[in-house]
Design an enzyme around this catalytic site. Sequence first.
Site, mmCIF file in Angstrom:
data_model
loop_
_atom_site.group_PDB
_atom_site.id
_atom_site.type_symbol
_atom_site.label_atom_id
_atom_site.label_comp_id
_atom_site.label_asym_id
_atom_site.label_seq_id
_atom_site.Cartn_x
_atom_site.Cartn_y
_atom_site.Cartn_z
ATOM 1 N N ASP A 101 -32.879 8.555 110.561
ATOM 2 C CA ASP A 101 -33.660 7.775 109.591
ATOM 3 C C ASP A 101 -33.427 6.294 109.901
ATOM 4 O O ASP A 101 -32.320 5.915 110.268
ATOM 5 C CB ASP A 101 -33.175 8.106 108.167
ATOM 6 C CG ASP A 101 -34.188 7.741 107.107
ATOM 7 O OD1 ASP A 101 -34.669 8.657 106.409
ATOM 8 O OD2 ASP A 101 -34.513 6.537 106.973
ATOM 9 N N TYR A 116 -54.050 7.588 106.242
ATOM 10 C CA TYR A 116 -52.846 8.419 106.091
ATOM 11 C C TYR A 116 -53.196 9.886 106.381
ATOM 12 O O TYR A 116 -52.524 10.561 107.172
ATOM 13 C CB TYR A 116 -52.294 8.261 104.677
ATOM 14 C CG TYR A 116 -51.198 9.242 104.322
ATOM 15 C CD1 TYR A 116 -49.894 9.043 104.746
ATOM 16 C CD2 TYR A 116 -51.471 10.366 103.536
ATOM 17 C CE1 TYR A 116 -48.882 9.945 104.411
ATOM 18 C CE2 TYR A 116 -50.466 11.268 103.195
ATOM 19 C CZ TYR A 116 -49.180 11.057 103.636
ATOM 20 O OH TYR A 116 -48.192 11.943 103.302
HETATM 21 P P1 NAD Z 1 -39.930 8.837 101.748
HETATM 22 O O1 NAD Z 1 -40.522 7.494 102.028
HETATM 23 O O2 NAD Z 1 -39.029 8.954 100.567
HETATM 24 O O3 NAD Z 1 -39.135 9.351 103.023
HETATM 25 C C1 NAD Z 1 -39.489 9.003 104.328
HETATM 26 C C2 NAD Z 1 -38.216 8.683 105.098
HETATM 27 O O4 NAD Z 1 -38.557 8.399 106.451
HETATM 28 C C3 NAD Z 1 -37.458 7.472 104.570
HETATM 29 O O5 NAD Z 1 -36.093 7.790 104.432
HETATM 30 C C4 NAD Z 1 -37.673 6.397 105.645
HETATM 31 O O6 NAD Z 1 -36.584 5.482 105.713
HETATM 32 C C5 NAD Z 1 -37.829 7.258 106.883
HETATM 33 N N1 NAD Z 1 -38.628 6.619 107.944
HETATM 34 C C6 NAD Z 1 -39.856 6.055 107.807
HETATM 35 N N2 NAD Z 1 -40.276 5.588 109.001
HETATM 36 C C7 NAD Z 1 -39.299 5.882 109.903
HETATM 37 C C8 NAD Z 1 -39.143 5.643 111.307
HETATM 38 N N3 NAD Z 1 -40.083 5.010 112.013
HETATM 39 N N4 NAD Z 1 -38.016 6.073 111.908
HETATM 40 C C9 NAD Z 1 -37.041 6.724 111.200
HETATM 41 N N5 NAD Z 1 -37.137 6.954 109.884
HETATM 42 C C10 NAD Z 1 -38.253 6.548 109.234
HETATM 43 O O7 NAD Z 1 -41.146 9.861 101.643
HETATM 44 P P2 NAD Z 1 -41.204 11.347 101.054
HETATM 45 O O8 NAD Z 1 -42.020 11.308 99.826
HETATM 46 O O9 NAD Z 1 -39.849 11.937 101.024
HETATM 47 O O10 NAD Z 1 -42.065 12.076 102.156
HETATM 48 C C11 NAD Z 1 -41.462 12.881 103.180
HETATM 49 C C12 NAD Z 1 -42.550 13.450 104.069
HETATM 50 O O11 NAD Z 1 -43.418 14.290 103.305
HETATM 51 C C13 NAD Z 1 -43.446 12.390 104.702
HETATM 52 O O12 NAD Z 1 -43.818 12.825 105.985
HETATM 53 C C14 NAD Z 1 -44.653 12.372 103.802
HETATM 54 O O13 NAD Z 1 -45.808 11.890 104.456
HETATM 55 C C15 NAD Z 1 -44.757 13.841 103.440
HETATM 56 N N6 NAD Z 1 -45.455 14.099 102.167
HETATM 57 C C16 NAD Z 1 -44.942 13.628 101.008
HETATM 58 C C17 NAD Z 1 -45.609 13.892 99.821
HETATM 59 C C18 NAD Z 1 -45.072 13.409 98.489
HETATM 60 O O14 NAD Z 1 -45.746 13.623 97.470
HETATM 61 N N7 NAD Z 1 -43.911 12.778 98.412
HETATM 62 C C19 NAD Z 1 -46.798 14.628 99.821
HETATM 63 C C20 NAD Z 1 -47.304 15.074 101.046
HETATM 64 C C21 NAD Z 1 -46.610 14.826 102.219
#
Ligand code: NAD
Length: 313
Positions: free
Chosen positions: A31, A138
């Site tokens: 991360d 997205y």
């Molecule tokens: P979040 O932002 O809490 O977590 C994403 C994590 O990725 C963070 O810890 C961030 O620091 C890390 N990150 C981002 N870019 C990075 C990079 N270039 N290199 C290394 N680390 C990186 O988001 P979330 O809500 O936990 O989502 C997790 C996954 O689920 C994502 O792929 C998101 O698109 C997908 N998703 C989430 C939801 C939702 O409702 N939360 C719905 C559909 C899909």
Amino acid sequence: MRILVTGGAGFIGSHLVDRLVEMGHEVVVVDNLSTGRREYVNRGARLVVRDLKDPGWGEGIGAVDAVFHFAANPEVRVSSTEPRIHFDENVSATFNVLEWARKSGAKAVVFASSSTVYGEAAVLPTPEDAPIAPISVYGAAKAAGEVLCGAYGRLYGVRCLALRYANIVGPRLRHGAIYDFIMKLKRNPEVLEVLGDGTQTKSYLHVRDAVEATLAAWRRFMEDDKPFLALNVGNRDAASVKDIAAAVARAMGLSPKLVFRPATPDGRGWPGDVKTMLLSIERITQYASWSPTMGSKEAVERTASQLVEELAS
Ligand code: NAD
């Protein structure tokens, strides 16, 4: 098993890591801590701070049995105004993860995809074979990630399970309507600005259910031999933005005046905001014998109370 979780310091990723560690797996988290927090990473896991946009990010990580690719920029709204950020964070980074998986011999990748790949679906609840027609960058980036994953599965044997999540909510959430409303009401308890006309209606799943769905689908996928499989992960019902505003106000003990700010003539919160989302979960319930334990409104209400408490200090 030795498992890599990208984005394991973020919202969904950190809850997933907690469960994987609890199950006795050796977990490595990669991360860049752009939105993730070091303190969310389970003490039983190893955190490696790297940026997945760097093609050399995987140096020295060592072989793993499976990769859960959850790192991304999850802000759909940002993708309308800053599409390049989403290409870099959600397409390039996914490509770099797949390349690392191929070169390091990982056998399976679980990819965090999204309901937004369907765009404005004609059929509700939307099944997995509905057209992929995103209306946000997205959603397009997630669809591109899925297509790349599928090719890596078929061509290189890096099998891929794409999980198309509905809106996931719960403790540690730091984006989306529930979090935004709490922060706005902390600043001004009298008035709550709502993006859109408040009638946007979507399916919400508590992160506890989302993690169990993820693990159940992954376990079943490991017994399977498909190179690629997409599964919806959501709830059987939905909640509106007005429901969310009411739940947050209740959790904070407030009665704010709601001010609606539609960004488009048909009441969306921002260009690219899907107005109605409800996923069919028939495939995952049959494939992985999983079902949600709480509905959308309960998930929203519970999260509102949990986040109000979490953000109190
Ligand atoms: P979040 O932002 O809490 O977590 C994403 C994590 O990725 C963070 O810890 C961030 O620091 C890390 N990150 C981002 N870019 C990075 C990079 N270039 N290199 C290394 N680390 C990186 O988001 P979330 O809500 O936990 O989502 C997790 C996954 O689920 C994502 O792929 C998101 O698109 C997908 N998703 C989430 C939801 C939702 O409702 N939360 C719905 C559909 C899909």
